[in-house]
Design a protein around this motif. Structure first.
Motif, PDB file in Angstrom:
ATOM      1  N   LEU A  14       0.833  -1.205   0.000  1.00  0.00           N
ATOM      2  CA  LEU A  14       0.000   0.000   0.000  1.00  0.00           C
ATOM      3  C   LEU A  14       0.868   1.256   0.000  1.00  0.00           C
ATOM      4  O   LEU A  14       2.090   1.190   0.161  1.00  0.00           O
ATOM      5  CB  LEU A  14      -0.914   0.001   1.228  1.00  0.00           C
ATOM      6  N   THR A  15       0.224   2.407  -0.158  1.00  0.00           N
ATOM      7  CA  THR A  15       0.929   3.681  -0.127  1.00  0.00           C
ATOM      8  C   THR A  15       1.171   4.089   1.316  1.00  0.00           C
ATOM      9  O   THR A  15       0.210   4.238   2.090  1.00  0.00           O
ATOM     10  CB  THR A  15       0.120   4.772  -0.854  1.00  0.00           C
ATOM     11  N   ALA A  16       2.404   4.237   1.705  1.00  0.00           N
ATOM     12  CA  ALA A  16       2.751   4.567   3.087  1.00  0.00           C
ATOM     13  C   ALA A  16       2.056   5.858   3.532  1.00  0.00           C
ATOM     14  O   ALA A  16       2.067   6.866   2.817  1.00  0.00           O
ATOM     15  CB  ALA A  16       4.264   4.707   3.228  1.00  0.00           C
ATOM     16  N   GLY A  17       1.422   5.800   4.711  1.00  0.00           N
ATOM     17  CA  GLY A  17       0.771   6.980   5.269  1.00  0.00           C
ATOM     18  C   GLY A  17      -0.624   7.250   4.742  1.00  0.00           C
ATOM     19  O   GLY A  17      -1.322   8.122   5.274  1.00  0.00           O
ATOM     20  N   ALA A  18      -1.073   6.532   3.715  1.00  0.00           N
ATOM     21  CA  ALA A  18      -2.422   6.727   3.169  1.00  0.00           C
ATOM     22  C   ALA A  18      -3.444   6.007   4.046  1.00  0.00           C
ATOM     23  O   ALA A  18      -3.112   5.062   4.758  1.00  0.00           O
ATOM     24  CB  ALA A  18      -2.499   6.213   1.737  1.00  0.00           C
ATOM     25  N   THR A  19      -4.686   6.471   4.016  1.00  0.00           N
ATOM     26  CA  THR A  19      -5.737   5.849   4.819  1.00  0.00           C
ATOM     27  C   THR A  19      -6.621   4.959   3.952  1.00  0.00           C
ATOM     28  O   THR A  19      -6.867   5.255   2.778  1.00  0.00           O
ATOM     29  CB  THR A  19      -6.613   6.912   5.516  1.00  0.00           C
ATOM     30  N   TYR A  20      -7.119   3.885   4.575  1.00  0.00           N
ATOM     31  CA  TYR A  20      -7.918   2.880   3.872  1.00  0.00           C
ATOM     32  C   TYR A  20      -9.102   2.480   4.752  1.00  0.00           C
ATOM     33  O   TYR A  20      -8.989   2.432   5.977  1.00  0.00           O
ATOM     34  CB  TYR A  20      -7.076   1.650   3.538  1.00  0.00           C
ATOM     35  N   GLN A  21     -10.221   2.171   4.111  1.00  0.00           N
ATOM     36  CA  GLN A  21     -11.436   1.807   4.830  1.00  0.00           C
ATOM     37  C   GLN A  21     -11.765   0.324   4.628  1.00  0.00           C
ATOM     38  O   GLN A  21     -12.135  -0.093   3.530  1.00  0.00           O
ATOM     39  CB  GLN A  21     -12.618   2.650   4.353  1.00  0.00           C
ATOM     40  N   PRO A  22     -11.638  -0.492   5.673  1.00  0.00           N
ATOM     41  CA  PRO A  22     -12.104  -1.881   5.573  1.00  0.00           C
ATOM     42  C   PRO A  22     -13.629  -1.900   5.496  1.00  0.00           C
ATOM     43  O   PRO A  22     -14.300  -1.129   6.185  1.00  0.00           O
ATOM     44  CB  PRO A  22     -11.610  -2.515   6.879  1.00  0.00           C
ATOM     45  N   PHE A  23     -14.193  -2.764   4.657  1.00  0.00           N
ATOM     46  CA  PHE A  23     -15.641  -2.818   4.505  1.00  0.00           C
ATOM     47  C   PHE A  23     -16.091  -4.257   4.300  1.00  0.00           C
ATOM     48  O   PHE A  23     -15.280  -5.173   4.138  1.00  0.00           O
ATOM     49  CB  PHE A  23     -16.102  -1.951   3.321  1.00  0.00           C
ATOM     50  N   TYR A  24     -17.386  -4.459   4.327  1.00  0.00           N
ATOM     51  CA  TYR A  24     -17.953  -5.779   4.060  1.00  0.00           C
ATOM     52  C   TYR A  24     -19.168  -5.617   3.160  1.00  0.00           C
ATOM     53  O   TYR A  24     -19.764  -4.549   3.045  1.00  0.00           O
ATOM     54  CB  TYR A  24     -18.371  -6.480   5.364  1.00  0.00           C
ATOM     55  N   SER A  25     -19.549  -6.719   2.507  1.00  0.00           N
ATOM     56  CA  SER A  25     -20.725  -6.727   1.637  1.00  0.00           C
ATOM     57  C   SER A  25     -21.372  -8.102   1.687  1.00  0.00           C
ATOM     58  O   SER A  25     -20.682  -9.119   1.659  1.00  0.00           O
ATOM     59  CB  SER A  25     -20.339  -6.394   0.194  1.00  0.00           C
ATOM     60  N   THR A  26     -22.695  -8.118   1.756  1.00  0.00           N
ATOM     61  CA  THR A  26     -23.427  -9.383   1.708  1.00  0.00           C
ATOM     62  C   THR A  26     -24.101  -9.582   0.365  1.00  0.00           C
ATOM     63  O   THR A  26     -24.749 -10.593   0.137  1.00  0.00           O
ATOM     64  CB  THR A  26     -24.513  -9.425   2.792  1.00  0.00           C
ATOM     65  N   GLY A  27     -23.964  -8.615  -0.534  1.00  0.00           N
ATOM     66  CA  GLY A  27     -24.663  -8.678  -1.814  1.00  0.00           C
ATOM     67  C   GLY A  27     -25.959  -7.905  -1.770  1.00  0.00           C
ATOM     68  O   GLY A  27     -26.429  -7.387  -2.784  1.00  0.00           O
ATOM     69  N   GLN A  28     -26.564  -7.787  -0.585  1.00  0.00           N
ATOM     70  CA  GLN A  28     -27.798  -7.023  -0.418  1.00  0.00           C
ATOM     71  C   GLN A  28     -27.564  -5.756   0.396  1.00  0.00           C
ATOM     72  O   GLN A  28     -28.326  -4.803   0.313  1.00  0.00           O
ATOM     73  CB  GLN A  28     -28.864  -7.879   0.267  1.00  0.00           C
ATOM     74  N   SER A  29     -26.541  -5.762   1.198  1.00  0.00           N
ATOM     75  CA  SER A  29     -26.212  -4.607   2.027  1.00  0.00           C
ATOM     76  C   SER A  29     -24.725  -4.640   2.320  1.00  0.00           C
ATOM     77  O   SER A  29     -24.034  -5.592   1.989  1.00  0.00           O
ATOM     78  CB  SER A  29     -27.019  -4.631   3.328  1.00  0.00           C
ATOM     79  N   GLY A  30     -24.235  -3.588   2.949  1.00  0.00           N
ATOM     80  CA  GLY A  30     -22.826  -3.530   3.274  1.00  0.00           C
ATOM     81  C   GLY A  30     -22.522  -2.328   4.122  1.00  0.00           C
ATOM     82  O   GLY A  30     -23.407  -1.523   4.421  1.00  0.00           O
ATOM     83  N   GLY A  31     -21.282  -2.184   4.531  1.00  0.00           N
ATOM     84  CA  GLY A  31     -20.914  -1.052   5.360  1.00  0.00           C
ATOM     85  C   GLY A  31     -19.477  -1.128   5.812  1.00  0.00           C
ATOM     86  O   GLY A  31     -18.707  -1.990   5.373  1.00  0.00           O
TER      87      GLY A  31
END
Length: 294
Positions: free
Chosen positions: A127-144
């Motif tokens: 990854l790019t050092a110092g950059a921020t990333y958002q872990p997420f999930y998906s069920t196919g019908q919803s996610g977050g």
């Protein structure tokens, strides 16, 4: 896991977990109209029977109709300006990653007990050092969002272990659950995903081959884990005995395991490479044995 509407880039797929989520209402098209009275009722003056008679209020009525038309035109013009006059500024694309991002999951298939106890361990590199990333999930019908945003280390890595809450263990940790875990860049163009399955694990083990004349009997034992994560014999499981022809595997026989989880196939003796394949199912992950030359 806080349920929010899933961005369209995520859906791939697949999800088999029924989760409660808040549906977003569709926006209906609205016609503001002109505000004019469109009533067709009329009142006739009984004293006016001469078709050639002139109403002294015609001039005033005409002026009134003109004024009404002017107001209608103004309203329509204003509405058109409000609805279509403004144009959103284009959004600049995010810069590309500087390295070569990769994801490393300790496991992608879990037994219910295993995922409930150990959670999901994942590491991202490149990854790019110092950059921020958002872990997420998906069920196919919803996610977050799966967790709070993560900042890549100086070496360009992000690692964490997600532990399911008590409520999530009943859905995300249930046997047969299938969903996606991913990482999305907030400052760089990145969208990595990995499918997670909650199933019984299984494996195939070769037993010594038995030769008799020009025939040879190939035998494998099959087991699978239960909900407690303990392995046991798997009876009535379909095993495909496949022979390698060139670069292709060809199924020669399909045999069901007996009560002890054993399947055998008798084939013509010869120096060929064989393997046994156990197909995946909704609740059991498939398995393939190592090559076996006979």
């Amino acid at each position: 896991m806080n349920l929010i509407p899933l961005r369209t880039a995520v859906i791939a797929g697949t999800c088999a977990v029924a989760l409660s989520f808040v549906a977003v209402p569709a926006f209906a098209d609205v016609d503001p109209g002109t505000g004019l009275d469109t009533s067709t009722s009329q009142t006739t003056d009984p004293a006016s029977t001469d078709p050639t008679a002139t109403d002294p209020t015609d001039a005033t009525d005409d002026d009134g109709m003109d004024d009404s038309g002017d107001v209608s035109d103004d309203d329509a013009s204003d509405t058109s300006t409000q609805n279509g006059g403004a144009t959103a500024a284009p959004v600049a694309p995010l810069p590309a990653e500087q390295g070569k991002p990769k994801q490393h999951f300790a496991h992608t298939v879990f037994t219910p007990k295993e995922i409930a106890k150990k959670g999901i361990k994942v590491e991202y590199t490149g990854l790019t050092a110092g950059a921020t990333y958002q872990p997420f999930y998906s069920t196919g019908q919803s996610g977050g969002e799966l967790t709070d945003p993560k900042t890549a280390s100086k070496k360009g890595t992000v690692s964490f272990t997600y532990k399911l809450s008590k409520a999530e263990k009943k859905s995300f940790g249930a046997l047969g659950a299938v969903y996606t875990i991913g990482l999305r860049g907030e400052q760089t163009a990145l969208d990595l995903t990995q499918q997670i399955s909650v199933k019984y694990d299984s494996d195939l083990t070769w037993k010594p081959a038995e030769r008799h004349g020009g025939k040879v009997t190939l035998t494998v034992s099959v087991d699978k884990d239960d909900a407690a994560g303990k392995a046991g014999d798997w009876k009535k499981a379909e095993v495909e005995f496949q022979k390698k022809v060139g670069s292709t595997w060809v199924t020669v026989k399909t045999v069901k395991t007996n009560a002890k989880g054993v399947a055998s196939a008798t084939i013509t003796s010869g120096k060929k490479v064989w393997r046994a394949v156990l197909e995946t199912s909704l609740t059991v992950i498939g398995a393939t044995s190592a090559g076996h030359t006979k």
